[in-house]
Design an enzyme around this catalytic site. Structure first.
Site, PDB file in Angstrom:
ATOM      1  N   GLY A   1     -42.077 -33.577 -61.549  1.00 58.62           N
ATOM      2  CA  GLY A   1     -43.031 -32.501 -61.795  1.00 58.62           C
ATOM      3  C   GLY A   1     -44.153 -32.980 -62.691  1.00 58.62           C
ATOM      4  O   GLY A   1     -43.919 -33.655 -63.697  1.00 58.62           O
TER       5      GLY A   1
ATOM      6  N   GLU B   1     -33.747 -38.252 -49.865  1.00 60.36           N
ATOM      7  CA  GLU B   1     -34.623 -39.403 -50.072  1.00 60.36           C
ATOM      8  C   GLU B   1     -33.974 -40.722 -49.679  1.00 60.36           C
ATOM      9  O   GLU B   1     -34.674 -41.677 -49.335  1.00 60.36           O
ATOM     10  CB  GLU B   1     -35.062 -39.462 -51.542  1.00 60.36           C
ATOM     11  CG  GLU B   1     -35.988 -38.330 -51.923  1.00 60.36           C
ATOM     12  CD  GLU B   1     -36.282 -38.290 -53.411  1.00 60.36           C
ATOM     13  OE1 GLU B   1     -37.368 -37.840 -53.758  1.00 60.36           O
ATOM     14  OE2 GLU B   1     -35.422 -38.687 -54.213  1.00 60.36           O
TER      15      GLU B   1
ATOM     16  N   ASP C   1     -44.680 -31.029 -57.699  1.00 62.71           N
ATOM     17  CA  ASP C   1     -45.318 -29.792 -58.158  1.00 62.71           C
ATOM     18  C   ASP C   1     -46.261 -30.129 -59.293  1.00 62.71           C
ATOM     19  O   ASP C   1     -46.027 -31.077 -60.045  1.00 62.71           O
ATOM     20  CB  ASP C   1     -44.283 -28.750 -58.599  1.00 62.71           C
ATOM     21  CG  ASP C   1     -43.437 -29.232 -59.765  1.00 62.71           C
ATOM     22  OD1 ASP C   1     -43.803 -28.939 -60.916  1.00 62.71           O
ATOM     23  OD2 ASP C   1     -42.424 -29.911 -59.523  1.00 62.71           O
TER      24      ASP C   1
ATOM     25  N   MET D   1     -35.340 -36.121 -64.311  1.00 63.29           N
ATOM     26  CA  MET D   1     -34.072 -35.987 -65.024  1.00 63.29           C
ATOM     27  C   MET D   1     -33.230 -37.265 -65.076  1.00 63.29           C
ATOM     28  O   MET D   1     -32.093 -37.211 -65.529  1.00 63.29           O
ATOM     29  CB  MET D   1     -33.240 -34.865 -64.385  1.00 63.29           C
ATOM     30  CG  MET D   1     -33.923 -33.515 -64.407  1.00 63.29           C
ATOM     31  SD  MET D   1     -32.974 -32.180 -63.615  1.00 63.29           S
ATOM     32  CE  MET D   1     -31.678 -31.918 -64.816  1.00 63.29           C
ATOM     33  N   GLU D   2     -33.796 -38.392 -64.637  1.00 64.06           N
ATOM     34  CA  GLU D   2     -32.956 -39.586 -64.556  1.00 64.06           C
ATOM     35  C   GLU D   2     -33.586 -40.883 -65.064  1.00 64.06           C
ATOM     36  O   GLU D   2     -32.892 -41.741 -65.616  1.00 64.06           O
ATOM     37  CB  GLU D   2     -32.532 -39.831 -63.084  1.00 64.06           C
ATOM     38  CG  GLU D   2     -31.713 -38.732 -62.467  1.00 64.06           C
ATOM     39  CD  GLU D   2     -32.541 -37.637 -61.830  1.00 64.06           C
ATOM     40  OE1 GLU D   2     -31.996 -36.537 -61.607  1.00 64.06           O
ATOM     41  OE2 GLU D   2     -33.741 -37.887 -61.556  1.00 64.06           O
TER      42      GLU D   2
END
Length: 252
Positions: free
Chosen positions: A81, A15, A221, A197-198
Site C-alpha cells: 500500500g 502471486e 492501493d 507485512m513481511e
C-alpha cells in the site's frame, strides 16, 4: 553454499502460481504448512514458496529456505500500500532500505531499532539492487508490464502509465486502512514509500544469515481513502502477471 540457488517468495498465493508455472523439472516439498516448489528458471535452480502473511510467518519461511534448501540469494515479490502520495496503482517499488514500523522497545532502545542488532534499517546489497533497477526499469520504460494487461484491465485499474521507484519500504503486522495511519507513519518515518507485512522481517533473517536479497513490491492501493480497487482482482489480474515477468527477467 557454492551452488547458486535462488529463493523466490510471494506475498500472496496468487502471486506464486504464475511463477511456479515457469519451473522446469518441478517438484513439491511440503513442510511446516508450506509447499515449496523446486525446479529451474532460465537454467538456474530456484525454490518458490508463498511466504504466508505477517512478519513471523515470512521470517519462518525464509529461515527454512536458507537452512533446509540452502538458497544463496532471495527475491521477494508482492504488493504493498502506498504511503507516498507520488505513487500510483501499478507502480513498482524496489526497496533500498527496509524498516519494521511496529518495532518499539523504548525506552530501552530507540524506536524502530532491532534488538541486539543495533540497526533501525536494513539495506539490500548494491549488486542485486542495481540489477533489479536495471531489469525492472527496462520493463517499465518500454511498457512491457502494462502490455501484459488487456485494454479492459488497464481501464478498470486506471493503469495507463507506470514508474519504478527505489526507496524505503516499511513492514509491520498492521493493515493500513486510513489516511490518519499513513500520516502518523510519515511523521515518524518521512522517507517511507509504501507499507506491507513481511519485507523487513525477511531482510532481517537474510542479514543474520548473510544471504543477499532484494524486495520488490507493486502498489495495489494509493495514499487516498477515496481510491477503490478490488484487491483480490488486482492481485490475480495485475500483480501476479507483473511478478511472473519480473522474475523471468531477474533470474539469471
Amino acid at each position: 553454499m557454492n551452488e547458486k540457488r535462488i529463493g523466490i517468495l510471494g506475498a500472496m498465493p496468487e502471486e506464486i502460481h504464475g511463477i511456479v508455472s515457469l519451473l522446469k523439472d518441478k517438484k513439491e516439498v511440503v513442510k511446516g504448512m508450506r509447499t515449496y516448489y523446486t525446479g529451474t528458471i532460465n537454467d538456474v535452480e530456484v525454490v518458490v514458496v508463498f511466504s504466508r502473511w505477517g512478519k513471523v510467518a515470512s521470517a519462518t519461511t525464509v529461515t527454512h529456505l536458507i537452512v533446509e534448501f540452502k538458497i544463496t540469494q532471495l527475491i521477494f515479490t508482492g504488493v504493498a500500500g502506498a504511503i507516498s502520495r507520488d505513487l500510483n496503482i501499478g507502480d513498482v517499488i524496489i526497496a533500498s532500505s527496509l524498516v519494521q514500523h511496529d518495532m518499539d522497545a523504548r525506552p530501552i532502545m530507540d524506536r524502530f531499532e532491532i534488538p541486539l542488532l543495533g540497526k533501525t534499517m536494513l539495506f539490500p546489497p548494491k549488486d542485486l539492487l542495481d540489477n533489479a533497477m536495471d531489469c525492472i526499469g527496462k520493463l517499465v520504460a518500454d511498457k512491457s508490464l502494462i502490455h501484459l494487461l488487456s485494454l479492459k484491465q488497464q481501464e478498470v485499474f486506471s493503469l495507463y502509465e507506470q514508474k519504478v521507484v527505489v526507496g524505503q519500504i516499511a513492514s509491520g503486522d498492521q493493515f493500513f486502512s486510513s489516511n490518519l495511519q499513513k500520516e502518523n507513519l510519515l511523521a515518524a518515518l518521512s522517507d517511507v514509500l509504501c507499507v506491507e507485512m513481511e519485507g523487513a522481517a525477511v531482510a532481517q533473517v537474510c542479514f543474520e544469515y548473510d544471504v543477499p536479497y532484494v524486495v520488490i513490491r507493486t502498489i495495489s492501493d494509493i495514499a487516498n481513502e477515496d481510491s477503490v480497487v478490488d484487491f483480490k482482482e488486482f492481485v490475480s489480474q495485475v500483480a501476479s502477471k507483473f511478478g511472473v515477468e519480473i522474475i523471468r527477467k531477474l533470474v539469471k
